[in-house]
Design a protein around this motif. Structure first.
Motif, PDB file in Angstrom:
ATOM      1  N   THR A  23      33.793  -3.653  21.223  1.00 57.97           N
ATOM      2  CA  THR A  23      32.466  -3.375  21.768  1.00 57.97           C
ATOM      3  C   THR A  23      32.509  -2.216  22.757  1.00 57.97           C
ATOM      4  OG1 THR A  23      31.919  -5.715  21.518  1.00 57.97           O
ATOM      5  CG2 THR A  23      30.490  -4.415  22.948  1.00 57.97           C
ATOM      6  N   MET A  24      33.502  -2.194  23.622  1.00 60.08           N
ATOM      7  CA  MET A  24      33.634  -1.120  24.612  1.00 60.08           C
ATOM      8  C   MET A  24      33.882   0.233  23.934  1.00 60.08           C
ATOM      9  SD  MET A  24      32.990  -2.323  27.531  1.00 60.08           S
ATOM     10  CE  MET A  24      33.572  -1.079  28.620  1.00 60.08           C
ATOM     11  N   VAL A  25      34.724   0.252  22.914  1.00 57.92           N
ATOM     12  CA  VAL A  25      34.988   1.487  22.187  1.00 57.92           C
ATOM     13  C   VAL A  25      33.695   1.989  21.537  1.00 57.92           C
ATOM     14  CG1 VAL A  25      36.167   2.454  20.173  1.00 57.92           C
ATOM     15  CG2 VAL A  25      37.437   1.090  21.823  1.00 57.92           C
ATOM     16  N   TYR A  26      32.932   1.094  20.939  1.00 51.52           N
ATOM     17  CA  TYR A  26      31.675   1.458  20.297  1.00 51.52           C
ATOM     18  C   TYR A  26      30.701   2.062  21.311  1.00 51.52           C
ATOM     19  CZ  TYR A  26      27.125   0.967  18.089  1.00 51.52           C
ATOM     20  OH  TYR A  26      25.879   1.195  17.620  1.00 51.52           O
ATOM     21  N   PHE A  27      30.525   1.423  22.446  1.00 49.32           N
ATOM     22  CA  PHE A  27      29.572   1.916  23.443  1.00 49.32           C
ATOM     23  C   PHE A  27      30.018   3.226  24.090  1.00 49.32           C
ATOM     24  CE2 PHE A  27      27.863  -2.520  23.623  1.00 49.32           C
ATOM     25  CZ  PHE A  27      26.592  -2.195  23.207  1.00 49.32           C
ATOM     26  N   THR A  28      31.297   3.365  24.386  1.00 52.95           N
ATOM     27  CA  THR A  28      31.751   4.625  24.975  1.00 52.95           C
ATOM     28  C   THR A  28      31.642   5.776  23.982  1.00 52.95           C
ATOM     29  OG1 THR A  28      34.053   4.086  24.438  1.00 52.95           O
ATOM     30  CG2 THR A  28      33.288   3.584  26.675  1.00 52.95           C
ATOM     31  N   THR A  29      31.880   5.526  22.712  1.00 52.37           N
ATOM     32  CA  THR A  29      31.697   6.554  21.691  1.00 52.37           C
ATOM     33  C   THR A  29      30.226   6.942  21.590  1.00 52.37           C
ATOM     34  OG1 THR A  29      33.571   5.696  20.442  1.00 52.37           O
ATOM     35  CG2 THR A  29      32.056   7.136  19.262  1.00 52.37           C
ATOM     36  N   MET A  30      29.366   5.963  21.624  1.00 50.17           N
ATOM     37  CA  MET A  30      27.931   6.225  21.551  1.00 50.17           C
ATOM     38  C   MET A  30      27.473   7.017  22.777  1.00 50.17           C
ATOM     39  SD  MET A  30      25.014   3.466  20.563  1.00 50.17           S
ATOM     40  CE  MET A  30      24.821   2.766  22.173  1.00 50.17           C
ATOM     41  N   LEU A  31      27.934   6.675  23.951  1.00 52.44           N
ATOM     42  CA  LEU A  31      27.568   7.400  25.162  1.00 52.44           C
ATOM     43  C   LEU A  31      28.120   8.817  25.141  1.00 52.44           C
ATOM     44  CD1 LEU A  31      28.037   4.699  27.936  1.00 52.44           C
ATOM     45  CD2 LEU A  31      25.896   5.709  27.142  1.00 52.44           C
TER      46      LEU A  31
END
Length: 185
Positions: A23-31
């Protein structure tokens, strides 16, 4: 007696950490991907300001080197005034005695003007470092040509209208186009 033990097993902990990591990897990539779009409006505004200012500067000049600069009573290539011919399409651009934008006195002097960084704002505000920093990575190019029938295509012949086209390239590589016509009056 029954003993109730509350807690998580090792497998549940590992699966939980794995889910949180994904989840953290997904959100940081999106940001990370969205931050490049945050600067776009700033670049577009600065490009619009730059293009508009340069277009106003160019349009304020006379139509041609052979035009009257004191009110437009004499127009180049005008049959009714017996004036000399306008500059030929092959000779559009800065004249021999015009070394910088400060010397430009007609619209076609700007033809093939290409500027980057400090050269863009040098003439208008030479000692303004903040402005120089704002436009340090911008590029602009100018094209001027005869377009008597107003179709946006170079006529390659002397006419009554010159099309001024300015392209401003921002630091992200986006090109912003500005254009206007200057008429022989």
């Amino acid at each position: 007696m029954r003993c109730l033990v509350k807690g998580f097993t090792l497998i549940e902990m590992v699966i939980g950490i794995l889910v949180i990591s994904i989840t953290m990897v997904y959100f940081t990539t999106m940001l990370n991907n969205s931050t490049k779009f945050v600067a776009d409006p700033w670049h577009q505004i600065r490009a619009a300001e730059l293009g508009s200012a340069l277009l106003n500067e160019i349009i304020s000049k006379s139509f041609d080197e052979n035009s009257d600069r004191s009110g437009g009573a004499i127009r180049c290539s005008s049959v009714d005034t017996g004036a000399v011919n306008c500059t030929t399409p092959a000779n559009l651009g800065a004249d021999t005695n015009e070394d910088s934008r400060d010397d430009y006195d007609d619209v076609d002097d700007y033809h093939n003007l290409n500027s980057t960084g400090n050269d863009i704002i040098e003439l208008s505000l030479p000692n303004n470092n903040n402005l120089a920093n704002n436009y340090a990575q911008y590029q602009l190019s100018v094209s001027v040509f005869y377009d008597a029938n107003l179709d946006g295509v170079n006529d390659n012949a002397i006419g009554t209208h010159k099309l001024i086209q300015i392209t401003v390239t921002d630091p992200a590589g986006n090109q912003n186009a500005f254009s206007a016509y200057r008429s022989n009056y």
